[in-house]
Motif scaffolding. Structure first.
Motif, short mmCIF file in Angstrom:
data_model
loop_
_atom_site.label_atom_id
_atom_site.label_comp_id
_atom_site.label_asym_id
_atom_site.label_seq_id
_atom_site.Cartn_x
_atom_site.Cartn_y
_atom_site.Cartn_z
N SER A 68 -4.75 -1.11 -4.56
CA SER A 68 -4.61 -0.83 -3.12
C SER A 68 -5.93 -1.03 -2.38
N THR A 69 -7.02 -0.73 -3.05
CA THR A 69 -8.34 -0.90 -2.44
C THR A 69 -8.71 -2.37 -2.29
N VAL A 70 -8.37 -3.16 -3.29
CA VAL A 70 -8.84 -4.55 -3.34
C VAL A 70 -7.87 -5.53 -2.67
N GLU A 71 -6.58 -5.18 -2.61
CA GLU A 71 -5.58 -6.12 -2.11
C GLU A 71 -5.91 -6.69 -0.72
N PRO A 72 -6.36 -5.88 0.25
CA PRO A 72 -6.67 -6.46 1.56
C PRO A 72 -7.78 -7.49 1.51
N VAL A 73 -8.69 -7.35 0.57
CA VAL A 73 -9.78 -8.32 0.44
C VAL A 73 -9.25 -9.61 -0.18
N MET A 74 -8.47 -9.49 -1.23
CA MET A 74 -7.92 -10.67 -1.90
C MET A 74 -6.95 -11.45 -1.00
#
Length: 291
Positions: free
Chosen positions: A150-156
């Motif tokens: 959930s933390t990384v998904e917006p960046v990816m």
């Protein structure tokens, strides 16, 4: 614009544009590549007005202040080597994301190492090829913990059209194995169909235009049939890389007792292409061994 500091380790045909999308999205990006000239080349393109980018000459310098470290390298050995160097300096609460296509074993190993250091970890191999990376349209298969994802998904999402968490650590790599198993069979089928059509004296481009509208349609047919008919293979996803991926899948199959008869056969067909000097040709070059 984001306050997150991210690092990207490995600037090959995939990592180079993926890191570029992060820079364009406004993240502070530090890149590292074993060949420093490639890092400098990346910097020359993405060091524009308003961008916060830098190139480091070592893994530890690239990662010491990063909130998220992305890694896209070659194989299990590279993942362990580069990952170990990164984890030696990464801070608690940060995240390591491995986009390399590697084994599920190395993913689980890094997950445990990260857990002991209070660092998040995702195994996140990608599909979509160089064009997908350049156009920000990759598909990402992910293993790991929901909170980390959930933390990384917006960046990816800056270089992916779709990403999905598929289970615990190693699940992303297992899913990528399934992806490569499917591709191997489809490319071989397409190669045989085109070979058959040429021998039958058909206009294969016209035939493909028809059958691509029906049940035979595939990404490979839409994107590779015309180049295969033109005998053009000096681009795309290399045979050497595909054999590496298929051997990872075959090794995993031996462990879990699954039968991959077609995959093993196509792997040997790719060995034939390598003997023809086509190790760096696109995977669609399976057609060459039929001529």
């Amino acid at each position: 614009m984001s306050n997150l500091k991210v690092s990207f380790l490995g600037l090959g045909v995939m990592g180079f544009p993926m890191a570029g999308h992060l820079s364009k999205a406004g993240y502070a990006v530090t890149v590292y590549n074993r060949t420093s000239q490639k890092a400098q080349q990346w910097l020359s393109i993405y060091d524009t007005d308003g961008a916060t980018v830098s190139a480091s000459d070592s893994v530890d310098k690239a990662c010491e202040n990063a909130d998220i470290v992305f890694m896209c390298v070659g194989n299990d050995y590279d993942v362990r080597d580069v990952g170990t160097q990164a984890l030696a300096v990464m801070k608690a609460g940060s995240v390591l994301v491995d986009h390399t296509t590697a084994s599920a074993d190395i993913a689980r190993e890094l997950y445990e190492t990260c857990k002991n250091k209070q660092i998040g970890f995702l195994d996140a191999p990608v599909s979509g090829g160089q064009a997908g990376a350049e156009n920000g349209q990759l598909t990402i298969m992910i293993g790991g913990d929901e909170a980390v994802y959930s933390t990384v998904e917006p960046v990816m999402s800056n270089y992916a059209r779709h990403s999905q968490l598929l289970g615990k650590s190693g699940s992303g790599q297992l899913a990528k194995m399934m992806n490569q198993i499917c591709i191997a069979g489809i490319v071989q089928g397409l190669a045989e169909a085109l070979h058959f059509g040429q021998r039958a004296g058909l206009d294969c481009n016209a035939v493909v235009d028809v059958i691509s509208k029906g049940a035979a349609q595939s990404w490979q047919m839409e994107n590779r049939a015309s180049t295969m008919l033109n005998n053009s293979f000096d681009f795309g996803f290399a045979v050497d890389w595909m054999r590496k991926d298929l051997n990872i899948a075959l090794d995993e199959a031996r462990k879990n007792g699954s039968t991959l008869a077609l995959t093993a056969l196509v792997d040997q067909y790719y060995a034939d292409v390598q003997k023809l000097g086509g190790g760096r040709w696109d995977t669609s070059s399976l057609l060459t061994r039929l001529k």
